[in-house]
Design an enzyme around this catalytic site. Structure first.
Site, PDB file in Angstrom:
ATOM      1  CE1 TYR A 165      39.702  18.830  43.195  1.00 54.21           C
ATOM      2  CE2 TYR A 165      39.252  21.105  42.602  1.00 54.21           C
ATOM      3  CZ  TYR A 165      39.636  20.171  43.539  1.00 54.21           C
ATOM      4  OH  TYR A 165      39.941  20.572  44.819  1.00 54.21           O
TER       5      TYR A 165
ATOM      6  CE  LYS B  39      37.049  18.903  45.657  1.00 53.81           C
ATOM      7  NZ  LYS B  39      37.120  18.216  46.949  1.00 53.81           N
TER       8      LYS B  39
END
Ligand code: NAD
Length: 252
Positions: A158, A162
């Site tokens: 994750y 990002k």
């Protein structure tokens, strides 16, 4: 000043709109006058939100879109144009997280997170930009995260997705400025949504909240100012920016 954030006459498409932040962005943009395309893999999940927006006097259209599937993205933009007119604002909101220690992440886990959070924004962003550039411009808003600049445990895929999205935002902004397309990101901190509210009630979650300088979780409407700014002409001289909305998390 009252008209600064007016989106009357604009069409905004929000990915992953069925719940959480996406539903909040759609509601806020509709309240500011935008016609909103609510995009989700299962349109059945959009019925209530569409009805709520319409009963408040807004215009909403539910459209099927899987951000990992280019054909579905293309079809969703065609359908939105037919129903609401060309897309002026794209909110790349769809995202997933898989919480696992680094040593246990499978290749399939990695691909699922990167395909949704990073490649999905590339695919939808490119589809939007091609169309926007032919009409003189538009605004693309990528929903990144504070975890694109800081890392925490068990979320490496994750965090990487990002961080990639923040850099993609800047690279797109650089190339698309000349065709009138602005590309910015919002980096939310911890915002309470159905996906995480149970965790934040646990002892580990409560400890995390104590680490936020403002000592509280964000609520979806704490992002209203940022989304209205970036969607509207109020941000006409902004591109390649990352607007952090985190109660001070990154300076904590
Ligand atoms: P959520 O899980 O409630 O919503 C995500 C939405 O994306 C869901 O509706 C889901 O169905 C949709 N989605 C997932 N894969 C998709 C796909 N392939 N195609 C289309 N839609 C898909 O989560 P949320 O908290 O509302 O998060 C929304 C965005 O904000 C995500 O990108 C997330 O990473 C980001 N974000 C959230 C927080 C937070 O604290 N809630 C903080 C920072 C960033």
């Amino acid at each position: 000043m009252a008209d600064t954030f007016d989106l009357t006459g604009k069409t905004a498409l929000i990915t992953g709109a069925s719940q959480g932040l996406g539903a909040g962005f759609a509601t806020t943009l509709a309240r500011a006058g935008a016609k909103v395309a609510l995009a989700a893999r299962q349109t059945g999940k959009l019925k209530t939100l569409k009805a709520e927006i319409e009963s408040a006097g807004g215009v909403a259209h539910a459209v099927a879109m899987d951000v990992t599937d280019p054909a579905s993205i293309h079809a969703a933009f065609d359908e939105t144009e037919a129903a609401l007119g060309p897309v002026d604002v794209l909110v790349n909101n769809a995202g997933i997280a898989i919480t696992k220690p680094f040593l246990e992440i499978s290749e399939a886990d990695w691909d699922a997170v990167l395909d949704t959070n990073l490649k999905g924004c590339f695919l939808a962003g490119q589809e939007a930009a091609k169309r926007m550039s032919q009409r003189g411009g538009g605004s693309i808003i990528n929903i990144a995260s504070v975890l694109g600049s800081e890392v925490i445990g068990q979320l490496s895929s994750y965090c990487a997705s990002k961080a990639g999205l923040i850099h993609l935002t800047k690279a797109m902004a650089l190339e698309l400025a000349r065709v009138g397309v602005r590309v910015n990101a919002i980096a939310p901190g911890y915002i309470e949504t159905p996906i995480n509210s149970d965790f934040f009630k646990s002892p580990a979650g409560e400890k995390m909240i104590k680490g936020i300088p403002q000592r509280r979780l964000g609520q979806p409407d704490d992002l209203d100012g940022a989304i209205l700014l970036l969607a509207s002409d109020a941000s006409r001289y902004m591109t390649g920016s990352v607007v952090t909305v985190d109660g001070g998390f990154l300076v904590g």
